[in-house]
Design a protein around this motif. Structure first.
Motif, PDB file in Angstrom:
ATOM      1  N   LEU A  18       0.835  -1.200   0.000  1.00 28.12           N
ATOM      2  CA  LEU A  18       0.000   0.000   0.000  1.00 28.12           C
ATOM      3  C   LEU A  18       0.870   1.250   0.000  1.00 28.12           C
ATOM      4  CD1 LEU A  18      -2.720   1.495   0.252  1.00 28.12           C
ATOM      5  CD2 LEU A  18      -2.552   1.147   2.738  1.00 28.12           C
ATOM      6  N   PHE A  47      -5.407   1.306  -8.416  1.00 31.39           N
ATOM      7  CA  PHE A  47      -6.476   0.370  -8.087  1.00 31.39           C
ATOM      8  C   PHE A  47      -6.094  -1.054  -8.487  1.00 31.39           C
ATOM      9  CE2 PHE A  47     -10.314  -1.974  -9.192  1.00 31.39           C
ATOM     10  CZ  PHE A  47     -11.000  -1.920  -7.993  1.00 31.39           C
ATOM     11  N   LEU A  50      -3.596  -2.515  -6.045  1.00 34.53           N
ATOM     12  CA  LEU A  50      -4.110  -2.795  -4.702  1.00 34.53           C
ATOM     13  C   LEU A  50      -5.248  -3.808  -4.681  1.00 34.53           C
ATOM     14  CD1 LEU A  50      -4.068   0.779  -3.146  1.00 34.53           C
ATOM     15  CD2 LEU A  50      -2.348  -1.040  -2.936  1.00 34.53           C
ATOM     16  N   ALA A  51      -5.875  -4.055  -5.812  1.00 35.22           N
ATOM     17  CA  ALA A  51      -7.023  -4.971  -5.856  1.00 35.22           C
ATOM     18  C   ALA A  51      -6.727  -6.351  -5.277  1.00 35.22           C
ATOM     19  CB  ALA A  51      -7.556  -5.076  -7.282  1.00 35.22           C
ATOM     20  N   HIS A  54      -6.864  -6.059  -1.462  1.00 38.94           N
ATOM     21  CA  HIS A  54      -7.914  -5.210  -0.900  1.00 38.94           C
ATOM     22  C   HIS A  54      -8.554  -5.827   0.345  1.00 38.94           C
ATOM     23  CE1 HIS A  54     -11.960  -3.497  -0.422  1.00 38.94           C
ATOM     24  NE2 HIS A  54     -11.290  -2.376  -0.617  1.00 38.94           N
ATOM     25  N   ALA A  58      -8.656  -3.969   3.864  1.00 47.26           N
ATOM     26  CA  ALA A  58      -9.944  -3.650   4.491  1.00 47.26           C
ATOM     27  C   ALA A  58     -10.036  -4.249   5.891  1.00 47.26           C
ATOM     28  CB  ALA A  58     -11.086  -4.149   3.613  1.00 47.26           C
ATOM     29  N   LEU A  73      -6.543   4.630   3.206  1.00 50.93           N
ATOM     30  CA  LEU A  73      -7.666   4.186   2.378  1.00 50.93           C
ATOM     31  C   LEU A  73      -8.764   5.241   2.311  1.00 50.93           C
ATOM     32  CD1 LEU A  73      -7.947   0.408   3.356  1.00 50.93           C
ATOM     33  CD2 LEU A  73      -6.835   1.431   1.351  1.00 50.93           C
TER      34      LEU A  73
END
Length: 122
Positions: A18, A47, A50-51, A54, A58, A73
């Motif tokens: 990240l 994106f 980082l997908a 994720h 999260a 985030l």
């Protein structure tokens, strides 16, 4: 367990990914033409990078809602919102803020390596 199987099942800390991804996006945006196309391209790359992690990011943010991962985030969400609304400058500012906040994701050894000469600026 084979070496390959162990490698696949091991979980890595997603925070360095990240941090690096956000700082790379910041550099690209600061060197770009600052138009919406550049912002959208950079955010799309961010994106995509980082997908794959994720879910881990999260979960980390949910476990520490006031921690640095959650803060980074949150800033990225703001940046993406600005970009989708056609406002490149605020989107860039949000990525810059996210990258600045992402400094908190580094451990002391990493910061010492990256900012070894920072004492001369004091």
């Amino acid at each position: 367990m084979t070496r390959t199987a162990k490698h696949v099942t091991e979980r890595r800390d997603p925070t360095p990914v990240l941090r690096t991804a956000v700082q790379t996006a910041q550099r690209k945006l600061l060197l770009s033409g600052r138009d919406l196309a550049d912002v959208n391209e950079t955010l799309a790359r961010l994106f995509a990078e980082l997908a794959p992690i994720h879910a881990e990011l999260a979960a980390t943010a949910a476990a520490a809602p006031h921690g640095p991962v959650a803060a980074v985030l949150a800033q990225l969400r703001v940046g993406f919102a600005h970009a989708t609304e056609g406002r490149p400058e605020p989107a860039i500012n949000s990525v810059i803020t996210a990258a600045t906040t992402a400094i908190r994701l580094a451990d002391d050894a990493t910061l010492d390596r990256e900012y070894a000469d920072s004492a001369r600026w004091r």
